[in-house]
Design a protein around this motif. Structure first.
Motif, PDB file in Angstrom:
ATOM      1  N   LEU A  80       0.842  -1.336   0.227  1.00 37.28           N
ATOM      2  CA  LEU A  80      -0.067  -0.137  -0.252  1.00 37.28           C
ATOM      3  C   LEU A  80       0.787   1.169   0.041  1.00 37.28           C
ATOM      4  O   LEU A  80       1.905   1.287   0.593  1.00 37.28           O
ATOM      5  N   GLU A  81       0.392   2.343  -0.452  1.00 33.99           N
ATOM      6  CA  GLU A  81       0.871   3.651  -0.625  1.00 33.99           C
ATOM      7  C   GLU A  81       0.147   4.818  -0.559  1.00 33.99           C
ATOM      8  O   GLU A  81      -1.008   4.732  -0.970  1.00 33.99           O
ATOM      9  N   VAL A  82       0.378   5.736   0.657  1.00 28.97           N
ATOM     10  CA  VAL A  82      -0.401   7.150   0.528  1.00 28.97           C
ATOM     11  C   VAL A  82       0.366   7.990   0.740  1.00 28.97           C
ATOM     12  O   VAL A  82       1.554   7.955   0.583  1.00 28.97           O
ATOM     13  N   LYS A  83      -0.198   9.265   0.451  1.00 32.33           N
ATOM     14  CA  LYS A  83       0.593  10.471   0.910  1.00 32.33           C
ATOM     15  C   LYS A  83       0.313  11.286   2.205  1.00 32.33           C
ATOM     16  O   LYS A  83      -0.946  11.250   2.459  1.00 32.33           O
ATOM     17  N   SER A  84       1.317  11.645   2.893  1.00 39.63           N
ATOM     18  CA  SER A  84       1.053  12.320   3.925  1.00 39.63           C
ATOM     19  C   SER A  84       0.363  13.685   3.640  1.00 39.63           C
ATOM     20  O   SER A  84       0.322  14.093   2.884  1.00 39.63           O
ATOM     21  N   LYS A  85       0.007  14.121   4.783  1.00 39.26           N
ATOM     22  CA  LYS A  85      -0.608  15.659   4.643  1.00 39.26           C
ATOM     23  C   LYS A  85       0.336  16.738   4.077  1.00 39.26           C
ATOM     24  O   LYS A  85      -0.083  17.725   3.680  1.00 39.26           O
ATOM     25  N   ASP A  86       1.545  16.458   4.429  1.00 41.36           N
ATOM     26  CA  ASP A  86       2.713  17.356   4.043  1.00 41.36           C
ATOM     27  C   ASP A  86       3.277  16.760   2.641  1.00 41.36           C
ATOM     28  O   ASP A  86       4.294  17.148   2.358  1.00 41.36           O
ATOM     29  N   GLY A  87       2.676  15.685   1.936  1.00 40.77           N
ATOM     30  CA  GLY A  87       3.087  15.437   0.750  1.00 40.77           C
ATOM     31  C   GLY A  87       4.115  14.391   0.663  1.00 40.77           C
ATOM     32  O   GLY A  87       4.830  14.173  -0.522  1.00 40.77           O
ATOM     33  N   LEU A  88       4.603  13.373   1.455  1.00 41.54           N
ATOM     34  CA  LEU A  88       5.422  12.626   1.449  1.00 41.54           C
ATOM     35  C   LEU A  88       4.724  11.222   1.200  1.00 41.54           C
ATOM     36  O   LEU A  88       3.693  11.006   1.405  1.00 41.54           O
ATOM     37  N   LYS A  89       5.686  10.461   0.431  1.00 43.05           N
ATOM     38  CA  LYS A  89       5.056   9.108   0.131  1.00 43.05           C
ATOM     39  C   LYS A  89       5.409   8.226   1.256  1.00 43.05           C
ATOM     40  O   LYS A  89       6.499   8.100   1.835  1.00 43.05           O
ATOM     41  N   LEU A  90       4.217   7.701   1.646  1.00 46.81           N
ATOM     42  CA  LEU A  90       4.136   6.568   2.900  1.00 46.81           C
ATOM     43  C   LEU A  90       3.872   5.385   2.170  1.00 46.81           C
ATOM     44  O   LEU A  90       2.817   5.085   1.566  1.00 46.81           O
ATOM     45  N   VAL A  91       4.684   4.044   2.782  1.00 44.88           N
ATOM     46  CA  VAL A  91       4.619   2.673   2.384  1.00 44.88           C
ATOM     47  C   VAL A  91       4.219   1.909   3.498  1.00 44.88           C
ATOM     48  O   VAL A  91       4.665   2.042   4.723  1.00 44.88           O
TER      49      VAL A  91
END
Length: 319
Positions: A80-91
């Motif tokens: 899975l992958e999402v974007k943090s609220k400050d724009g970082l890719k989180l895995v």
């Protein structure tokens, strides 16, 4: 001007220059300490290749047992992958067993999702899917600075929403270890959602400043002035206040079911401090389990069977 007046000016100037040099030097040392402990050295470091302390036998044992568990359930993994609220890719990796419940396991500083495998076993047996995450600045997730649970808590709120809204998970649980417990305490009070059902805390500390101080002292270092100057650099680069990385601060507003687990030989969160946290926790559904002889963040390793039973029994009361 008499000669002695000139001499006094020269001596005064040298004293001021000495003080300025001293301040510059100690702030430089503090920057180095900060960079070595709370800043990802380069992209790819703080990675999944090995544990945070290669050569540490207990940690490597946990690491290897976690990998063994992962191999058995590898077919259930969804990346899975999402974007943090400050724009970082989180895995993250989601072990989808087909349930409508998921636990998010939060590791300590400098540990990746591989570390979290070790804690996953009881959840599948209780009918709960498992999400293990690379926190910002760790593993395959983007970012440079550890914020000691503060911005990480906001990241967890993004994961919770994604699990609920996009993957149909009706109930979310959080299992935090060490710094992961600070992150969990912030999530449970600041980013609480109806689908967040309960929290498991392993080796929670009073504040990050205190646990950092204990490490500092253990290394034989004096606190003044470098320890205090570290937090100037922390605030400058992370844009966070270290006083917000303080689980004790959130306990009066904590009203979710919560299980606290501590080892009696934890030198970073002493038993008397642990009792303060438990007493300050406002939840009417709070439980505590002591593991006699267990050390900080090694609680499950001390007695895996009992640890898993304590977690399972707690879950059965809050599902």
């Amino acid at each position: 001007m008499p000669w002695w007046g000139t001499l006094l000016i020269i001596i005064g100037g040298l004293i001021v220059l000495g003080l300025l040099f001293s301040v510059f030097f100690t702030f430089l040392v503090a920057y180095i300490v900060y960079s070595k402990t709370l800043v990802r050295p380069k992209k790819g470091s703080w990675g999944r290749e090995h544990c945070s302390e290669p050569g540490c036998i207990p940690l490597e044992k946990m690491w290897d047992r976690g990998l063994e568990w992962k191999k058995e359930d590898e077919s259930f993994i969804k990346e899975l992958e999402v974007k943090s609220k400050d724009g970082l890719k989180l895995v993250a990796e989601w072990f989808n067993y087909g349930f409508d419940k998921t636990v998010i396991i939060l590791p300590g500083r400098r540990e990746t999702l591989v570390y979290s495998y070790y804690y996953a076993k009881p959840y599948k047996e209780c009918g709960v899917n498992v999400l293990v995450v690379d926190q910002r600045a760790h593993g395959l997730s983007e970012g440079k600075y550890s914020t000691c649970g503060i911005k990480e808590a906001e990241d967890v709120s993004v994961w919770m929403k994604y699990l609920h809204d996009e993957l149909g998970q009706e109930s979310i649980y959080i299992h935090g270890v060490c710094v992961g417990t600070c992150c969990a305490s912030i999530v449970a009070t600041k980013y609480k959602a109806d689908y967040l059902k309960a929290i498991i805390m392993d080796s929670m500390f009073i504040s990050y400043r205190e646990i950092y101080m204990n490490h500092f002292l253990e290394g034989g270092h004096k606190l003044f002035p470098v320890f205090y100057e570290v937090w100037v650099w922390y605030r400058l680069f992370s844009k966070c206040n270290i006083n917000d990385s303080k689980p004790e601060k959130y306990m009066p507003d904590f009203d979710l079911p919560v299980l606290f687990m501590w080892g009696t030989k934890d030198i970073y969160c002493l038993p008397e401090k642990s009792k303060i946290l438990f007493e300050k926790c406002a939840s009417i559904q709070k439980e505590i389990e002591w593991f006699e002889g267990a050390e900080h963040s090694r609680v499950r390793l001390f007695n895996e069977e009992h640890y898993d039973k304590v977690v399972s029994d707690f879950l059965s009361r809050h599902m």
